[in-house]
Design a protein around this motif. Structure first.
Motif, mmCIF file in Angstrom:
data_model
loop_
_atom_site.group_PDB
_atom_site.id
_atom_site.type_symbol
_atom_site.label_atom_id
_atom_site.label_comp_id
_atom_site.label_asym_id
_atom_site.label_seq_id
_atom_site.Cartn_x
_atom_site.Cartn_y
_atom_site.Cartn_z
ATOM 1 N N ALA A 90 0.835 -1.216 0.000
ATOM 2 C CA ALA A 90 0.000 0.000 0.000
ATOM 3 C C ALA A 90 0.864 1.257 0.000
ATOM 4 O O ALA A 90 0.529 2.247 -0.664
ATOM 5 N N VAL A 91 1.970 1.238 0.729
ATOM 6 C CA VAL A 91 2.894 2.381 0.738
ATOM 7 C C VAL A 91 3.474 2.573 -0.658
ATOM 8 O O VAL A 91 3.531 3.698 -1.175
ATOM 9 N N GLN A 92 3.885 1.490 -1.294
ATOM 10 C CA GLN A 92 4.413 1.581 -2.659
ATOM 11 C C GLN A 92 3.363 2.134 -3.614
ATOM 12 O O GLN A 92 3.648 3.010 -4.425
ATOM 13 N N GLU A 93 2.146 1.636 -3.515
ATOM 14 C CA GLU A 93 1.056 2.078 -4.391
ATOM 15 C C GLU A 93 0.744 3.560 -4.178
ATOM 16 O O GLU A 93 0.475 4.291 -5.125
ATOM 17 N N ALA A 94 0.813 4.004 -2.936
ATOM 18 C CA ALA A 94 0.480 5.393 -2.618
ATOM 19 C C ALA A 94 1.524 6.388 -3.127
ATOM 20 O O ALA A 94 1.193 7.552 -3.373
ATOM 21 N N LEU A 95 2.771 5.940 -3.298
ATOM 22 C CA LEU A 95 3.846 6.881 -3.619
ATOM 23 C C LEU A 95 4.510 6.682 -4.978
ATOM 24 O O LEU A 95 4.994 7.661 -5.567
ATOM 25 N N HIS A 96 4.563 5.476 -5.484
ATOM 26 C CA HIS A 96 5.318 5.194 -6.705
ATOM 27 C C HIS A 96 4.823 6.045 -7.873
ATOM 28 O O HIS A 96 3.655 6.015 -8.232
ATOM 29 N N ASP A 97 5.735 6.829 -8.444
ATOM 30 C CA ASP A 97 5.452 7.700 -9.592
ATOM 31 C C ASP A 97 4.385 8.760 -9.333
ATOM 32 O O ASP A 97 3.812 9.306 -10.277
ATOM 33 N N MET A 98 4.102 9.058 -8.068
ATOM 34 C CA MET A 98 3.102 10.085 -7.761
ATOM 35 C C MET A 98 3.708 11.475 -7.932
ATOM 36 O O MET A 98 4.844 11.718 -7.541
ATOM 37 N N PRO A 99 2.948 12.386 -8.507
ATOM 38 C CA PRO A 99 3.441 13.752 -8.725
ATOM 39 C C PRO A 99 3.209 14.634 -7.488
ATOM 40 O O PRO A 99 2.369 15.521 -7.493
ATOM 41 N N ALA A 108 11.044 15.463 -9.678
ATOM 42 C CA ALA A 108 11.262 14.937 -11.022
ATOM 43 C C ALA A 108 10.782 13.496 -11.116
ATOM 44 O O ALA A 108 10.185 13.107 -12.116
ATOM 45 N N ASN A 109 11.050 12.697 -10.070
ATOM 46 C CA ASN A 109 10.520 11.336 -10.028
ATOM 47 C C ASN A 109 10.583 10.786 -8.613
ATOM 48 O O ASN A 109 11.360 11.254 -7.782
ATOM 49 N N LEU A 110 9.746 9.801 -8.374
ATOM 50 C CA LEU A 110 9.700 9.093 -7.096
ATOM 51 C C LEU A 110 9.367 7.644 -7.435
ATOM 52 O O LEU A 110 8.285 7.354 -7.944
ATOM 53 N N ARG A 111 10.329 6.751 -7.195
ATOM 54 C CA ARG A 111 10.178 5.357 -7.603
ATOM 55 C C ARG A 111 10.415 4.421 -6.422
ATOM 56 O O ARG A 111 11.399 4.572 -5.701
ATOM 57 N N ALA A 112 9.509 3.479 -6.247
ATOM 58 C CA ALA A 112 9.737 2.409 -5.276
ATOM 59 C C ALA A 112 10.827 1.510 -5.841
ATOM 60 O O ALA A 112 10.790 1.160 -7.020
ATOM 61 N N THR A 113 11.809 1.165 -5.022
ATOM 62 C CA THR A 113 12.911 0.332 -5.507
ATOM 63 C C THR A 113 12.902 -1.065 -4.905
ATOM 64 O O THR A 113 13.075 -2.035 -5.628
ATOM 65 N N THR A 114 12.733 -1.174 -3.598
ATOM 66 C CA THR A 114 12.713 -2.493 -2.955
ATOM 67 C C THR A 114 11.797 -2.470 -1.745
ATOM 68 O O THR A 114 11.497 -1.413 -1.180
ATOM 69 N N ALA A 115 11.388 -3.662 -1.355
ATOM 70 C CA ALA A 115 10.651 -3.840 -0.096
ATOM 71 C C ALA A 115 11.057 -5.188 0.479
ATOM 72 O O ALA A 115 11.217 -6.157 -0.264
ATOM 73 N N GLU A 116 11.231 -5.235 1.768
ATOM 74 C CA GLU A 116 11.523 -6.504 2.430
ATOM 75 C C GLU A 116 10.795 -6.524 3.757
ATOM 76 O O GLU A 116 10.531 -5.473 4.352
ATOM 77 N N VAL A 117 10.442 -7.708 4.200
ATOM 78 C CA VAL A 117 9.787 -7.878 5.495
ATOM 79 C C VAL A 117 10.652 -8.803 6.334
ATOM 80 O O VAL A 117 11.020 -9.891 5.884
ATOM 81 N N VAL A 118 10.979 -8.339 7.533
ATOM 82 C CA VAL A 118 11.796 -9.122 8.458
ATOM 83 C C VAL A 118 11.093 -9.209 9.805
ATOM 84 O O VAL A 118 10.237 -8.384 10.129
ATOM 85 N N HIS A 127 8.498 -6.253 10.432
ATOM 86 C CA HIS A 127 8.994 -4.929 10.060
ATOM 87 C C HIS A 127 9.243 -4.916 8.558
ATOM 88 O O HIS A 127 10.080 -5.658 8.066
ATOM 89 N N ALA A 128 8.481 -4.083 7.863
ATOM 90 C CA ALA A 128 8.680 -3.925 6.422
ATOM 91 C C ALA A 128 9.543 -2.698 6.187
ATOM 92 O O ALA A 128 9.290 -1.634 6.759
ATOM 93 N N LEU A 129 10.557 -2.839 5.357
ATOM 94 C CA LEU A 129 11.398 -1.725 4.940
ATOM 95 C C LEU A 129 11.102 -1.475 3.470
ATOM 96 O O LEU A 129 11.332 -2.359 2.632
ATOM 97 N N VAL A 130 10.567 -0.311 3.183
ATOM 98 C CA VAL A 130 10.168 0.033 1.822
ATOM 99 C C VAL A 130 11.070 1.171 1.364
ATOM 100 O O VAL A 130 11.106 2.233 1.985
ATOM 101 N N ARG A 131 11.805 0.926 0.283
ATOM 102 C CA ARG A 131 12.801 1.905 -0.164
ATOM 103 C C ARG A 131 12.361 2.581 -1.461
ATOM 104 O O ARG A 131 11.781 1.944 -2.342
ATOM 105 N N PHE A 132 12.682 3.884 -1.529
ATOM 106 C CA PHE A 132 12.346 4.706 -2.682
ATOM 107 C C PHE A 132 13.573 5.489 -3.122
ATOM 108 O O PHE A 132 14.457 5.782 -2.323
#
Length: 139
Positions: A90-99, A108-118, A127-132
């Motif tokens: 949901a965090v990725q969906e809310a932010l990826h490529d959003m203006p 200029a751009n905002l891209r989700a790159t990785t996500a991991e859950v530990v 704990h999910a780490l979501v990187r942009f």
């Protein structure tokens, strides 16, 4: 050293916080707008926290710019990875490529790159780490 009030890092952080706090699907997963810059000591699970940022000069010979590597954190104690993974998505969906609109800067751009859950060392928190990656330019 403090960041200037027109800092691209602070402007981006504020815009991300606002976008996540206003996102209805994320709020439904969290049970409310539980998105924090600094989580309260006794925050109710699940929640999202804005995390680390690495900021680098991305200027060219003719244009100024800033590159941002951001980590957002989602915490869950639902008894499994599924909730943390759903929040990360949901965090990725809310932010990826959003203006997003930034104060004194253009995104200029905002891209989700990785996500991991530990699983955290306490054995019960996932704990999910979501990187942009983002690039900003001054207006």
């Amino acid at each position: 050293m403090s960041l200037p009030l027109d800092s691209p890092a602070l402007a981006l952080r504020a815009a991300i916080h606002g976008a996540l706090a206003a996102d209805a699907p994320l709020a439904a997963l969290l049970g409310g707008a539980k998105v924090f810059d600094v989580p309260p000591k006794e925050a109710d699970f699940p929640f999202v926290a804005l995390g680390e940022a690495v900021v680098a000069d991305w200027s060219t010979a003719t244009e100024r710019g800033t590159e941002h590597a951001l980590t957002l954190h989602a915490f869950s104690r639902s008894g499994g990875r599924a909730e943390a993974m759903a929040i990360a998505a949901a965090v990725q969906e809310a932010l990826h490529d959003m203006p997003l609109a930034l104060a004194a800067h253009r995104l200029a751009n905002l891209r989700a790159t990785t996500a991991e859950v530990v699983r955290d060392p306490d054995g019960r928190t996932f704990h999910a780490l979501v990187r942009f990656r983002a690039v900003t330019e001054p207006l």
